[in-house]
Design an enzyme around this catalytic site. Structure first.
Site, mmCIF file in Angstrom:
data_model
loop_
_atom_site.group_PDB
_atom_site.id
_atom_site.type_symbol
_atom_site.label_atom_id
_atom_site.label_comp_id
_atom_site.label_asym_id
_atom_site.label_seq_id
_atom_site.Cartn_x
_atom_site.Cartn_y
_atom_site.Cartn_z
ATOM 1 N N ASP A 110 0.859 -1.181 0.000
ATOM 2 C CA ASP A 110 0.000 0.000 0.000
ATOM 3 C C ASP A 110 0.893 1.229 0.000
ATOM 4 O O ASP A 110 1.897 1.269 0.691
ATOM 5 C CB ASP A 110 -0.876 0.009 1.254
ATOM 6 C CG ASP A 110 -2.067 -0.899 1.068
ATOM 7 O OD1 ASP A 110 -2.542 -0.985 -0.075
ATOM 8 O OD2 ASP A 110 -2.495 -1.518 2.051
ATOM 9 N N GLU A 125 -1.999 17.219 6.872
ATOM 10 C CA GLU A 125 -1.642 18.136 5.794
ATOM 11 C C GLU A 125 -1.628 19.561 6.322
ATOM 12 O O GLU A 125 -0.712 20.338 6.062
ATOM 13 C CB GLU A 125 -2.637 18.046 4.625
ATOM 14 C CG GLU A 125 -2.512 16.794 3.799
ATOM 15 C CD GLU A 125 -3.395 15.669 4.315
ATOM 16 O OE1 GLU A 125 -3.897 15.781 5.457
ATOM 17 O OE2 GLU A 125 -3.583 14.680 3.593
ATOM 18 N N THR A 132 -17.959 22.456 0.082
ATOM 19 C CA THR A 132 -17.183 23.629 -0.348
ATOM 20 C C THR A 132 -15.788 23.233 -0.800
ATOM 21 O O THR A 132 -15.174 23.921 -1.600
ATOM 22 C CB THR A 132 -17.038 24.640 0.804
ATOM 23 O OG1 THR A 132 -16.367 23.977 1.890
ATOM 24 C CG2 THR A 132 -18.394 25.130 1.263
ATOM 25 N N ARG A 133 -15.271 22.164 -0.302
ATOM 26 C CA ARG A 133 -13.922 21.667 -0.573
ATOM 27 C C ARG A 133 -12.876 22.748 -0.255
ATOM 28 O O ARG A 133 -11.880 22.893 -0.944
ATOM 29 C CB ARG A 133 -13.792 21.200 -2.036
ATOM 30 C CG ARG A 133 -14.673 19.980 -2.295
ATOM 31 C CD ARG A 133 -14.232 19.264 -3.528
ATOM 32 N NE ARG A 133 -14.534 20.030 -4.719
ATOM 33 C CZ ARG A 133 -13.804 19.994 -5.831
ATOM 34 N NH1 ARG A 133 -12.717 19.256 -5.867
ATOM 35 N NH2 ARG A 133 -14.138 20.701 -6.886
#
Lengths: 540, 721
Positions: free
Chosen positions: B335, B376, B410-411
């Site tokens: 993976d 992130e 909305t991302r």
């Protein structure tokens, strides 16, 4: 020219000839065993015997076919010998062969051993020689080749898919014994035998049906000169690595092997099929390098053995050779030391067992070489078929341990070597030592060694040689031992029988185990099939 | 807290990741295992090892001979033959002993826990709708429902069906940091014997009584149901065949010896040979020296130790067969996330547009990420800090800020700051979403953004666009953040090694093919499977296996279970679901997917150790011929004395030295058998040459030296020389 130089040239010519035929002859045999069509003559044979030439056999069926064919062969040959009918040719009135010699000889020729407990020219009629012994010279050789072809099919065939029962069924099979037997006999052995006979006749071997001639010699004694179809018998004797001579003294007889040239041709004949079969192997598994690897190992071992035998004989150790200047006892003057030694090495490296000199008279170390050659399992290059399958079994064992050493479940030509494969391979290499050891020990324990000519260590070697020769299906005799007693005929007959058919069943079992496997993909980490890898192990 | 460590408490220092090390042999262990070794002399258990069984019969036979006709020589041989068998048993006992110690500590973890079983429980039901009773944990059956609260021990393996809790799993993993277990999803599995540290969970038991994970672990490390692996069986057959040949050779030697002695009647009788042949003691010595005792003695220890090395790395294999298969693997499915790359993407660069200062972009990006708790988001804050020295401010210092959380609709995420009466809106998110926001707020999309975004995408990175609007001014784009998958250090080298070993590595990722290709290139894997769904994984495994390849993979989710079951080596993560753990044939207690590579190396090392010691054992025979044959027959055939190239003192000392060497070499090789031979990934031919040289040639030379040295010592024993 010095003796050594002449011997070296002789060997070089032999090597050059074998190298020259490797590819064309190997390719020809490959086409024969993998042909899709049958000739009209062959179809006639299949109809006669009642087999479907396109039906494939699994290993069990293949093995049963081999055994059934051989059993019938033994029975037929036994009857031929017992009757020993002189239909044509000289009016020599030979009686039927005695029961234990007939049994021993029948087994001997069917197993491709050609151990001879009789003297050919004073026992067998021309008909027995031709319709009995020579037939087996052809088909017993063909059986050996058929079996190795079946083993190679086990390596080459891939179970392609889980689906489709017919595909799965087909891939577990090893071909058809009757087709292999017929094709090899008709398309390989017969044509070469015809050609070779003509060459030998040109070379001076006799081919006739004349009566035996009795002369009064200059010295006043009586001498009988034999006739017979010797050239034709001689060719298949060498070509099929059989070795059963027409005459008692085998290839030392001037009618069988008259000159250095015929000597060279005969050695070439007995080496050419075993040395070319690796090409068939390479072609069938689709990788010619595999064939080269195998033939390289055979070649290295053979050259080493031939060189050593020559060196030991030329050195001429021992009281008598030192006194007379050369170890010429038991050797023909027309061949000389070197060409006799080369023949001896070649005949024991293969399973031929024909002789052009008497191994019993060799120097101590020179006499050791034929025993060593046979005990190596006759794999360099070995008998027709049997040599290659012996070497492939050895390769399986070698690859197993070497494969472990590189950290993989061992695989050879895309097939995994698991417990089933090792089981058959182990049984294979167990058979001969068991027969030799038990046979030799029994001979001594029962006092049957007393028929040996010599006492002490030499007598021991004679007995050991006899069992080694019989169990390995070589058939050469050390001589110096009387073996036509019922005990010896029976014991050696059993050794020949078990020494031929047990390994043969195990080889076919191995082939069956290999055929049913899915192939392993070629990978970098596969054991590199180099000579180094194998020779290191084959010596162990 | 009484928690026992299963694994060695100090984790193995991975000094050189490319080499598989192993546990050391403690001399005290030899002593501790001696009683076990003596117990193993029982022929009823020993017959399973045909080589050593033959030695034992030989030893018993010489004992009888030594009693009947006592001499120093006879007793010396007898004692050393028995020692040979004991040493072989010792090797096995030591290997098993390590497992036993681990099993004992596991048993301690499996305390007599009590379970609070709920009857009539259903999700959302009020507390008075069901009853609770306290039962012994051993009485629990599959599908029982139990409740566990802080401080209590989970009574059995199961899945959390309600609640969330932190659990201390150190009893099985050795890792003391607690883990979170919650209902639903891939983190719902709990293991019996572990302790809930906080909160309350309801668990549905999935194990059958007596078959809990800990029970299975105990059985595994103890080797209770150890079965021979396919290679071990094949090797045993080979060894048995060799033994039969040598047995026959020894037996059939007798008539030849008698014949030879008769012929040389004048030759003096020696302890080795007389008129009735070779003496029984010498014959048995010859046999024992020739049969492959070294590998026969160590074979099972090698197998047990291989499993043990896995356990030391916190990997549990269901069977030795799985370990062996690991050594054979042709294809590794890895993976991407967590195995090849660090768990998450990280910000690597700020690319300002339209003449915006890089520092301003970094500042805006940092502000917008302050409330972003995703890895992130945190990486953006960290990058701004390290690159531009911008200090991250704590939430509490910015009372006038409003955070806009990310939503799937909305991302985007961001922050609204009230500064001096005007509001500054900063947004960060997917390029299309942010550019739309810019347009919607009166801004003009700049032409700089597009190329920057495309450039990042084409290298496999993820672009995040940052934009702002101050007060009522039109919105404008500030720049692009480059989020990058960070390939773990050293992965490229490891994949190169894999390639040398003939193993193909395939990266599995949900990314699009472009991104996948870029990362695959950077990591140096051979192939990749992009936009992979679980069924794609399964299909890939089937395809590989169709071509005869063996496939290894790791997985943890329930949707990995079919692929784990299909793979030849399926390593499930301990943090994974019970379905995944059931499906795989190994469990990694550390849940480290990279470990698959180590598992492969251990498997290979196991096979190499067997092959090397077999070669060594067989190569040893050569020297023994030179020791024993002249000793036996030189009296009859004096020229055979030339074979005595070691110039051993006397026939008795020669034979005794060979027998002693044969026994001592077993003890000397026990550490090697347990540790495994040194293994460094390299090409097959290099490995073969090295091992042939070391164990083949070494195996020829070592006994010459050893036997000579022993002979130099024992020749002073009266009655030997």
């Amino acid at each position: 020219m010095s003796t050594t130089a002449a011997g070296v040239i002789f060997i070089l010519v032999l090597v050059a000839a074998l190298v020259a035929v490797y590819r064309p002859f190997g390719d020809y045999m490959y086409r024969v065993v993998s042909a899709k069509t049958h000739s009209r003559f062959e179809r006639g044979i299949y109809r006669l015997v009642g087999v479907n030439p396109d039906g494939e056999q699994r290993w069990g069926v293949y093995a049963r076919s081999v055994l059934a064919f051989s059993a019938v062969s033994i029975l037929f040959l036994y009857l031929v010998l017992r009757v020993n009918w002189a239909l044509f040719g000289p009016a020599q009135d030979f009686p039927g062969v005695t029961d234990h010699i007939a049994w021993n000889t029948a087994v001997s020729f069917v197993t491709n051993t050609n151990w001879q407990a009789y003297s050919g020219e004073s026992t067998m009629t021309y008909l027995s020689q031709m319709a009995g012994l020579a037939v087996q010279n052809f088909v017993s050789a063909a059986v050996g080749i058929a079996v190795v072809v079946a083993l190679v099919r086990g390596f080459a065939r891939r179970r392609t898919s889980e689906l489709g029962t017919s595909a799965q069924l087909a891939s577990r099979t090893l071909g058809n014994f009757w087709v292999d037997l017929t094709r090899i006999t008709v398309r390989v052995l017969l044509p070469i035998a015809v050609l070779g006979t003509i060459v030998l006749i040109i070379g001076g071997a006799i081919q006739n049906f004349t009566d035996y001639h009795t002369f009064t010699t200059v010295a006043g004694g009586e001498q009988t000169i034999t006739g017979g179809p010797m050239a034709s018998q001689e060719v298949i004797k060498e070509l099929g690595t059989n070795g059963g001579g027409f005459a008692n003294v085998n290839s030392a007889h001037p009618f069988e092997n008259p000159t250095t040239w015929t000597n060279l041709i005969e050695i070439f004949l007995l080496l050419c099929i075993p040395f070319s079969l690796p090409r068939v192997f390479g072609r069938m598994v689709g990788d010619n390098r595999q064939g080269y690897a195998v033939v390289a190992i055979m070649g290295i071992l053979a050259i080493a053995s031939i060189s050593l035998t020559n060196a030991f004989e030329l050195a001429g150790n021992g009281t008598v050779p030192q006194a007379v200047g050369a170890a010429m006892e038991g050797k023909e003057v027309r061949f000389g030391l070197s060409n006799s030694a080369t023949f001896t090495a070649a005949t024991t490296l293969t399973s031929t067992g024909a002789v052009n000199s008497f191994h019993d008279s060799y120097t101590a170390l020179g006499g050791m070489m034929p025993i060593v050659n046979m005990m190596l399992g006759e794999v360099a290059p070995g008998g027709v078929g049997s040599g290659l399958y012996g070497l492939l079994v050895l390769a399986v064992i070698t690859v197993f341990v070497a494969g472990l050493m590189v950290g993989r479940t061992p695989e050879y030509i895309g097939k995994k070597i698991g417990s089933r494969e090792i089981k058959f391979a182990s049984l294979y290499f167990l058979t001969t030592p068991v027969l030799v050891l038990v046979g030799t020990a029994t001979a001594f324990a029962t006092g049957n060694n007393s028929t040996a000519l010599n006492v002490g260590p030499h007598g021991l070697s004679e007995v050991l040689y006899a069992f080694t020769s019989a169990s390995n299906n070589n058939g050469s005799a050390f001589a110096g031992i009387t073996v036509n007693t019922p005990w010896w005929d029976t014991a050696l007959g059993l050794c020949m029988l078990l020494g031929r058919f047990l390994p043969l069943i195990f080889v076919l079992g191995l082939a069956g185990a290999l055929a049913r496997q899915k192939p392993v993909p070629a990978s970098e980490a596969r054991c590199p099939r180099t000579g180094r890898c194998l020779s290191a192990w084959s010596s162990a | 807290m009484t928690v026992t460590d299963v694994a060695p408490s100090e984790p193995e220092a991975p000094s050189s990741p490319s080499r598989v090390g192993g546990g050391l042999l403690d001399p005290k262990q030899l002593l501790r295992s001696t009683p076990d070794a003596l117990r193993k002399l029982d022929p009823r258990t020993l017959w399973r090892n045909p080589v050593m069984f033959i030695v034992e019969i030989g030893a018993a036979f010489t004992t009888v001979l030594a009693i009947a006709d006592p001499s120093v020589f006879a007793w010396l041989i007898t004692v050393w033959l028995w020692l040979t068998v004991v040493f072989a048993n010792l090797a096995e006992a030591v290997a098993e002993g390590r497992g036993k110690a681990q099993a004992a500590s596991l048993r301690a973890a499996k305390k007599d826990a009590m379970a609070r079983r709920l009857t009539g429980w259903a999700e959302g039901k009020a507390a008075d709708a069901y009853t609770e009773e306290t039962v012994a944990a051993t009485e629990l059956k599959t599908d029982d429902i139990v409740v566990v609260e802080a401080g209590q021990i989970i009574p059995g393996d199961g899945d959390v069906i309600e609640g969330i809790a932190s659990v201390d799993e150190s009893a099985i993993t050795g890792e003391s940091a607690p883990v979170i277990r919650e209902a639903g999803g891939d983190r719902s599995a709990v293991t019996g014997g572990t302790r809930v540290l906080s909160d309350r969970i309801v668990v549905r038991i999935t194990q059958r009584p007596g078959e809990s994970f800990i029970d299975r672990m105990i059985a595994l490390v103890e080797g209770a149901n150890r079965q021979k692996t396919p290679n071990e069986i094949a090797l045993n057959i080979l060894l048995a065949a060799l033994t039969i040949i040598f047995l026959l050779a020894a037996v059939t030697l007798q008539p030849l010896a008698i014949f030879s002695k008769e012929f040389q009647a004048a030759a003096p009788d020696t302890p080795a040979i007389n008129g009735s042949g070779v003496s029984g003691i010498v014959l048995i010595s010859l046999l024992v020296c020739l049969i492959p005792t070294t590998i026969g003695a160590l074979l099972s220890a090698i197998g047990i130790a291989g499993m043990d090395r896995l356990v030391q790395r916190n990997v549990l294999a269901v069977s030795g067969r799985a370990v062996e298969a690991a050594g054979d693997v042709n294809t590794l499915l890895l993976d991407k996330t967590g195995t090849i790359t660090l768990g998450n993407r990280q910000a690597s660069e700020f690319l300002p547009v339209d003449g915006v200062a890089a520092e301003d972009l970094a500042k805006a990006a940092q502000l917008s990420s302050l409330a972003d708790e995703t890895p992130e988001g945190r990486s953006i804050v960290v990058l701004a800090k390290t690159r531009y020295g911008l200090r991250a401010r704590e939430d509490g210092f910015m009372p006038h800020a409003t955070f806009v959380a990310f939503t799937a609709e909305t991302r985007m995420s961001g922050i609204d700051l009230s500064e001096n009466g005007s509001t500054r809106h900063i947004r960060k998110g997917a390029a299309s979403a942010v550019m739309k926001w810019v347009r919607d707020n009166g801004g003009h999309p700049t032409t700089d953004v597009g190329p920057a975004v495309d450039a990042i995408s084409s290298t496999g990175g993820t672009p995040l666009v940052v934009a702002e609007r101050v007060g009522t001014e039109p919105a404008r784009a500030l720049g692009v953040i480059h989020l990058k998958d960070v390939v773990k250090q050293g992965m490229k080298e490891r994949f190169n090694e894999m390639r040398l070993m003939g193993i193909r590595t395939v990266m599995i990722t949900g990314d699009n093919p472009l991104t996948a290709k870029a990362i695959a290139g950077e990591a140096g894997v051979d192939d990749f499977l992009a936009e992979a769904k679980p069924e794609d994984k399964l299909a890939l495994i089937r395809k590989e296996q169709e071509g005869g390849r063996l496939v290894a993979m790791t997985g943890d989710g329930t949707n990995d279970a079919p692929a784990l079951a299909q793979a030849d080596v399926g390593v499930s993560m301990n943090t994974g679901t019970s379905a995944a753990k059931e499906a795989g044939n190994m469990v990694d207690l550390d849940s480290d997917p990279t470990k698959l590579i180590e598992i492969v190396e251990i498997g290979k090392q196991l096979l190499i150790t067997r092959g090397a010691l077999t070669t060594f054992s067989i190569a040893n025979d050569i020297a023994k011929y030179f020791a024993i044959i002249p000793a036996m027959f030189a009296a009859v055939y004096p020229s055979l004395d030339r074979l005595n190239i070691m110039r051993l003192a006397s026939p008795e000392s020669a034979i005794t030295s060979a027998v002693i060497f044969n026994a001592l070499i077993i003890i000397a090789l026990i550490p090697l058998a347990l540790r495994g031979v040194r293994y460094r990934p390299s090409s097959a031919s290099k490995l073969l040459s090295r091992n042939l040289l070391l164990y083949g040639v070494g195996g020829i030379i070592a006994p010459f030296v050893g036997i000579k040295l022993i002979d130099l010592l024992i020749q002073f024993i009266p009655g030997i020389s």
